[in-house]
Design an enzyme around this catalytic site. Structure first.
Site, PDB file in Angstrom:
ATOM      1  N   ILE A   1     -13.218 -40.996  57.090  1.00  0.00           N
ATOM      2  CA  ILE A   1     -12.805 -42.322  57.557  1.00  0.00           C
ATOM      3  C   ILE A   1     -13.827 -43.373  57.133  1.00  0.00           C
ATOM      4  CG2 ILE A   1     -12.251 -43.714  59.594  1.00  0.00           C
ATOM      5  CD1 ILE A   1     -11.535 -41.020  61.012  1.00  0.00           C
TER       6      ILE A   1
ATOM      7  N   ASP B   1      -9.186 -39.704  70.438  1.00  0.00           N
ATOM      8  CA  ASP B   1      -8.280 -39.531  71.586  1.00  0.00           C
ATOM      9  C   ASP B   1      -8.532 -38.205  72.311  1.00  0.00           C
ATOM     10  OD1 ASP B   1      -7.263 -37.771  69.688  1.00  0.00           O
ATOM     11  OD2 ASP B   1      -5.198 -38.516  69.779  1.00  0.00           O
ATOM     12  N   GLU B   2      -9.299 -37.303  71.679  1.00  0.00           N
ATOM     13  CA  GLU B   2      -9.497 -35.982  72.294  1.00  0.00           C
ATOM     14  C   GLU B   2     -10.289 -36.060  73.596  1.00  0.00           C
ATOM     15  OE1 GLU B   2     -10.512 -32.749  69.759  1.00  0.00           O
ATOM     16  OE2 GLU B   2      -9.260 -33.470  68.128  1.00  0.00           O
TER      17      GLU B   2
ATOM     18  N   LYS C   1     -18.130 -36.116  72.163  1.00  0.00           N
ATOM     19  CA  LYS C   1     -17.657 -37.485  71.911  1.00  0.00           C
ATOM     20  C   LYS C   1     -17.500 -38.242  73.242  1.00  0.00           C
ATOM     21  CE  LYS C   1     -16.621 -39.222  68.511  1.00  0.00           C
ATOM     22  NZ  LYS C   1     -17.389 -39.964  67.451  1.00  0.00           N
TER      23      LYS C   1
HETATM   24  P1  NAD Z   1     -16.355 -36.643  58.708  1.00  0.00           P
HETATM   25  O1  NAD Z   1     -16.827 -35.342  59.233  1.00  0.00           O
HETATM   26  O2  NAD Z   1     -15.465 -36.677  57.519  1.00  0.00           O
HETATM   27  O3  NAD Z   1     -17.598 -37.575  58.376  1.00  0.00           O
HETATM   28  C1  NAD Z   1     -18.737 -37.649  59.195  1.00  0.00           C
HETATM   29  C2  NAD Z   1     -19.856 -38.284  58.387  1.00  0.00           C
HETATM   30  O4  NAD Z   1     -21.009 -38.378  59.228  1.00  0.00           O
HETATM   31  C3  NAD Z   1     -20.268 -37.461  57.161  1.00  0.00           C
HETATM   32  O5  NAD Z   1     -20.369 -38.298  56.028  1.00  0.00           O
HETATM   33  C4  NAD Z   1     -21.630 -36.893  57.551  1.00  0.00           C
HETATM   34  O6  NAD Z   1     -22.494 -36.688  56.444  1.00  0.00           O
HETATM   35  C5  NAD Z   1     -22.144 -37.970  58.485  1.00  0.00           C
HETATM   36  N1  NAD Z   1     -23.156 -37.463  59.430  1.00  0.00           N
HETATM   37  C6  NAD Z   1     -23.071 -36.332  60.185  1.00  0.00           C
HETATM   38  N2  NAD Z   1     -24.193 -36.178  60.908  1.00  0.00           N
HETATM   39  C7  NAD Z   1     -24.991 -37.249  60.622  1.00  0.00           C
HETATM   40  C8  NAD Z   1     -26.279 -37.667  61.066  1.00  0.00           C
HETATM   41  N3  NAD Z   1     -26.977 -36.937  61.956  1.00  0.00           N
HETATM   42  N4  NAD Z   1     -26.787 -38.805  60.573  1.00  0.00           N
HETATM   43  C9  NAD Z   1     -26.087 -39.547  59.675  1.00  0.00           C
HETATM   44  N5  NAD Z   1     -24.883 -39.189  59.197  1.00  0.00           N
HETATM   45  C10 NAD Z   1     -24.329 -38.059  59.671  1.00  0.00           C
HETATM   46  O7  NAD Z   1     -15.671 -37.371  59.958  1.00  0.00           O
HETATM   47  P2  NAD Z   1     -14.397 -38.339  60.008  1.00  0.00           P
HETATM   48  O8  NAD Z   1     -13.186 -37.523  60.153  1.00  0.00           O
HETATM   49  O9  NAD Z   1     -14.501 -39.354  58.942  1.00  0.00           O
HETATM   50  O10 NAD Z   1     -14.676 -39.030  61.422  1.00  0.00           O
HETATM   51  C11 NAD Z   1     -15.525 -40.172  61.516  1.00  0.00           C
HETATM   52  C12 NAD Z   1     -15.624 -40.598  62.967  1.00  0.00           C
HETATM   53  O11 NAD Z   1     -14.334 -40.887  63.482  1.00  0.00           O
HETATM   54  C13 NAD Z   1     -16.209 -39.526  63.890  1.00  0.00           C
HETATM   55  O12 NAD Z   1     -17.032 -40.150  64.822  1.00  0.00           O
HETATM   56  C14 NAD Z   1     -14.988 -38.906  64.554  1.00  0.00           C
HETATM   57  O13 NAD Z   1     -15.319 -38.409  65.827  1.00  0.00           O
HETATM   58  C15 NAD Z   1     -14.060 -40.096  64.634  1.00  0.00           C
HETATM   59  N6  NAD Z   1     -12.621 -39.789  64.603  1.00  0.00           N
HETATM   60  C16 NAD Z   1     -12.090 -38.990  63.635  1.00  0.00           C
HETATM   61  C17 NAD Z   1     -10.708 -38.779  63.605  1.00  0.00           C
HETATM   62  C18 NAD Z   1     -10.060 -37.922  62.538  1.00  0.00           C
HETATM   63  O14 NAD Z   1      -8.848 -37.665  62.625  1.00  0.00           O
HETATM   64  N7  NAD Z   1     -10.754 -37.492  61.516  1.00  0.00           N
HETATM   65  C19 NAD Z   1      -9.884 -39.374  64.570  1.00  0.00           C
HETATM   66  C20 NAD Z   1     -10.485 -40.173  65.561  1.00  0.00           C
HETATM   67  C21 NAD Z   1     -11.847 -40.384  65.556  1.00  0.00           C
HETATM   68  O1  DAU Z   2      -7.286 -36.408  67.544  1.00  0.00           O
HETATM   69  C1  DAU Z   2      -8.340 -36.865  66.761  1.00  0.00           C
HETATM   70  C2  DAU Z   2      -9.107 -35.689  66.210  1.00  0.00           C
HETATM   71  O2  DAU Z   2      -8.291 -35.103  65.198  1.00  0.00           O
HETATM   72  C3  DAU Z   2     -10.466 -36.078  65.627  1.00  0.00           C
HETATM   73  O3  DAU Z   2     -11.274 -36.589  66.648  1.00  0.00           O
HETATM   74  C4  DAU Z   2     -11.142 -34.881  64.957  1.00  0.00           C
HETATM   75  O4  DAU Z   2     -12.351 -35.291  64.348  1.00  0.00           O
HETATM   76  C5  DAU Z   2     -10.202 -34.320  63.915  1.00  0.00           C
HETATM   77  O5  DAU Z   2     -10.773 -33.154  63.343  1.00  0.00           O
HETATM   78  C6  DAU Z   2      -8.839 -33.994  64.529  1.00  0.00           C
HETATM   79  O6  DAU Z   2      -8.931 -32.858  65.433  1.00  0.00           O
HETATM   80  P1  DAU Z   2      -7.808 -31.700  65.462  1.00  0.00           P
HETATM   81  O7  DAU Z   2      -8.417 -30.503  66.056  1.00  0.00           O
HETATM   82  O8  DAU Z   2      -6.544 -32.210  66.049  1.00  0.00           O
HETATM   83  O9  DAU Z   2      -7.571 -31.540  63.857  1.00  0.00           O
HETATM   84  P2  DAU Z   2      -7.420 -30.260  62.930  1.00  0.00           P
HETATM   85  O10 DAU Z   2      -7.037 -30.779  61.579  1.00  0.00           O
HETATM   86  O11 DAU Z   2      -8.576 -29.337  63.029  1.00  0.00           O
HETATM   87  O12 DAU Z   2      -6.162 -29.516  63.569  1.00  0.00           O
HETATM   88  C7  DAU Z   2      -4.908 -30.177  63.732  1.00  0.00           C
HETATM   89  C8  DAU Z   2      -3.977 -29.193  64.431  1.00  0.00           C
HETATM   90  O13 DAU Z   2      -3.668 -28.125  63.518  1.00  0.00           O
HETATM   91  C9  DAU Z   2      -4.560 -28.518  65.660  1.00  0.00           C
HETATM   92  O14 DAU Z   2      -3.533 -28.322  66.607  1.00  0.00           O
HETATM   93  C10 DAU Z   2      -5.063 -27.184  65.152  1.00  0.00           C
HETATM   94  C11 DAU Z   2      -4.066 -26.857  64.054  1.00  0.00           C
HETATM   95  N1  DAU Z   2      -4.572 -26.061  62.919  1.00  0.00           N
HETATM   96  C12 DAU Z   2      -5.710 -26.490  62.302  1.00  0.00           C
HETATM   97  C13 DAU Z   2      -6.224 -25.796  61.231  1.00  0.00           C
HETATM   98  C14 DAU Z   2      -7.505 -26.258  60.558  1.00  0.00           C
HETATM   99  C15 DAU Z   2      -3.878 -24.944  62.485  1.00  0.00           C
HETATM  100  O15 DAU Z   2      -2.823 -24.576  63.027  1.00  0.00           O
HETATM  101  N2  DAU Z   2      -4.383 -24.261  61.418  1.00  0.00           N
HETATM  102  C16 DAU Z   2      -5.535 -24.630  60.773  1.00  0.00           C
HETATM  103  O16 DAU Z   2      -5.968 -23.927  59.813  1.00  0.00           O
END
Ligand code: NAD
Ligand code: DAU
Length: 351
Positions: A16, A135-136, A163
């Protein structure tokens, strides 16, 4: 020191974060965007090659948990705002190694809060500390209902507990020290540059390689999927127009049961790869469930819609097709990530 509005984005080399950094660098040529990232396994500078030479962009490698380093960084750049995304983000990894999540997500956030508080002491006007959350933290829903900003916290995995803890600290710094904070809690993102440990890129890659598609449990777990660029647009809006001390939920209004989503992915990829319809569905394999697996997440995003006018720009069908096409067109990026070669990028680029 310049008079430019300078924003620190933490975690800007992640999924993100890289979309947000690109948006800010391109939309605000008069700002200075500083991307601070530790480049863990999830951080990939190859996500940002198109903007790395932009005059209003700087990259700094470093760890948010390191106090002296972060203090130096604040002295060096005199930040006007922080948008904090750096985190450990994968639920399965948090189940294996919870402490790493406490260190980065809790201690790292508190360290950042302390450093910002010190740096902005006495002159918080015009400053902003934006914490990007999930949202988790609200726990798990049954068949009905939505998470609102008033839903009580009920985190159930080490990731969501870390979180939730960081969110509480951010609010505590608002109430106790008047740090000008804002928080958003977003649903599941999807789109280009997502690390292929997460459901959608993992499934796309396995379909592409004709490997089993591991669906956890009964596959009826439900997530609300949002196009990552819509999340970045919401963050931009909240950073500039959100009310200090407030929380905004962000969601796609786009719920899918995992198994339905995997079916949809199979069908789209069959079409894009020229396979017979139904071929990829044969790869689906039900595997052991994730411990403590949250059943359903769904966001009520009416506050950000009504107060700030934000809505998702595209629906899943279109966003998903674009995502699948992107991973097929960028097989090199995927290969680099899967082989670990992407980690050599920093060494080459910044040696
Ligand atoms: P990501 O894992 O792709 O990226 C995380 C980044 O943080 C990486 O570039 C990593 O190198 C950096 N990082 C980790 N530890 C660090 C540290 N100690 N110091 C500096 N940098 C560090 O994560 P993402 O999916 O892009 O999520 C970004 C943010 O959004 C997170 O806070 C996550 O909780 C939140 N979020 C993610 C989702 C989702 O669906 N992916 C949804 C809602 C909220
Ligand atoms: O809701 C926001 C969150 O969404 C973020 O805060 C997290 O950073 C992000 O990783 C994500 O969490 P989830 O656990 O929902 O995402 P994930 O992609 O790991 O899994 C999505 C759904 O799919 C979950 O119900 C678990 C399931 N899953 C996941 C994997 C990796 C499977 O069934 N098989 C898989 O191999």
């Amino acid at each position: 020191m310049s008079n430019k509005h300078t924003i620190l984005v933490t975690g800007g080399a992640g999924f993100i974060g890289s979309h947000l950094v690109r948006l800010l660098v391109q939309k605000y040529p008069d700002y200075h965007i500083v991307n601070l990232d530790a480049l863990t396994y999830a951080g990939n500078l190859a996500n940002l090659t198109d903007i790395e030479e932009a005059p209003n962009y700087s990259f700094e490698r470093g760890d948010i948990t390191q106090q002296a380093f972060m203090q130096d960084l604040f002295r060096k750049y005199d930040f006007d705002g922080v948008i904090h995304l750096a985190a450990e983000s994968h639920v399965d990894r948090s189940i294996t190694n919870p402490l790493e999540f406490v260190e980065t997500n809790v201690l790292g956030t508190v360290n950042l809060l302390n450093v910002a508080k010190e740096a902005w002491k006495g002159q918080p006007e015009g400053k902003r500390f934006y914490h990007v959350s999930t949202d988790e933290v609200y726990g798990s829903l049954g068949e009905e209902g939505f998470f609102t900003e008033e839903t009580p916290y009920d985190p159930r995995s080490p990731y969501s507990a870390s979180k939730a803890s960081s969110d509480h600290f951010v609010r505590a710094y608002f109430h106790t020290y008047q740090l000008p904070v804002v928080i958003s809690n977003c649903s599941n993102n999807y789109g280009p540059y997502q690390f292929p440990e997460k459901l959608i890129p993992l499934m796309i890659n396995n379909i592409r390689e004709n490997r089993p598609l591991p669906v956890y449990g009964d596959g009826k777990y439900t997530r609300d999927w949002l196009w990552v660029k819509d999340h970045a647009a919401a963050i931009d809006l909240i950073y500039h127009q959100g009310q200090t001390g407030e929380t905004y939920n962000i969601g796609g209004n786009n719920e899918w049961k995992n198994i339905d989503l995997v079916h949809k992915l199979c069908d789209i990829l069959d079409e894009l790869l020229g396979r017979p319809t139904g071929a990829s569905r044969q790869l689906i394999t039900f595997v052991r469930d994730r411990p403590g697996h949250d059943r359903r997440y769904a966001i009520d995003a009416s506050k950000i819609r009504d107060e700030l006018g934000w809505e998702p720009s595209i629906q899943f069908e279109e966003g998903f097709r674009q995502t699948a096409q992107w991973y097929l067109d960028n097989a090199g990026w995927l290969q680099g990530v899967l082989s670990g070669a992407y980690r050599e990028y920093y060494a080459k680029q910044y040696s």
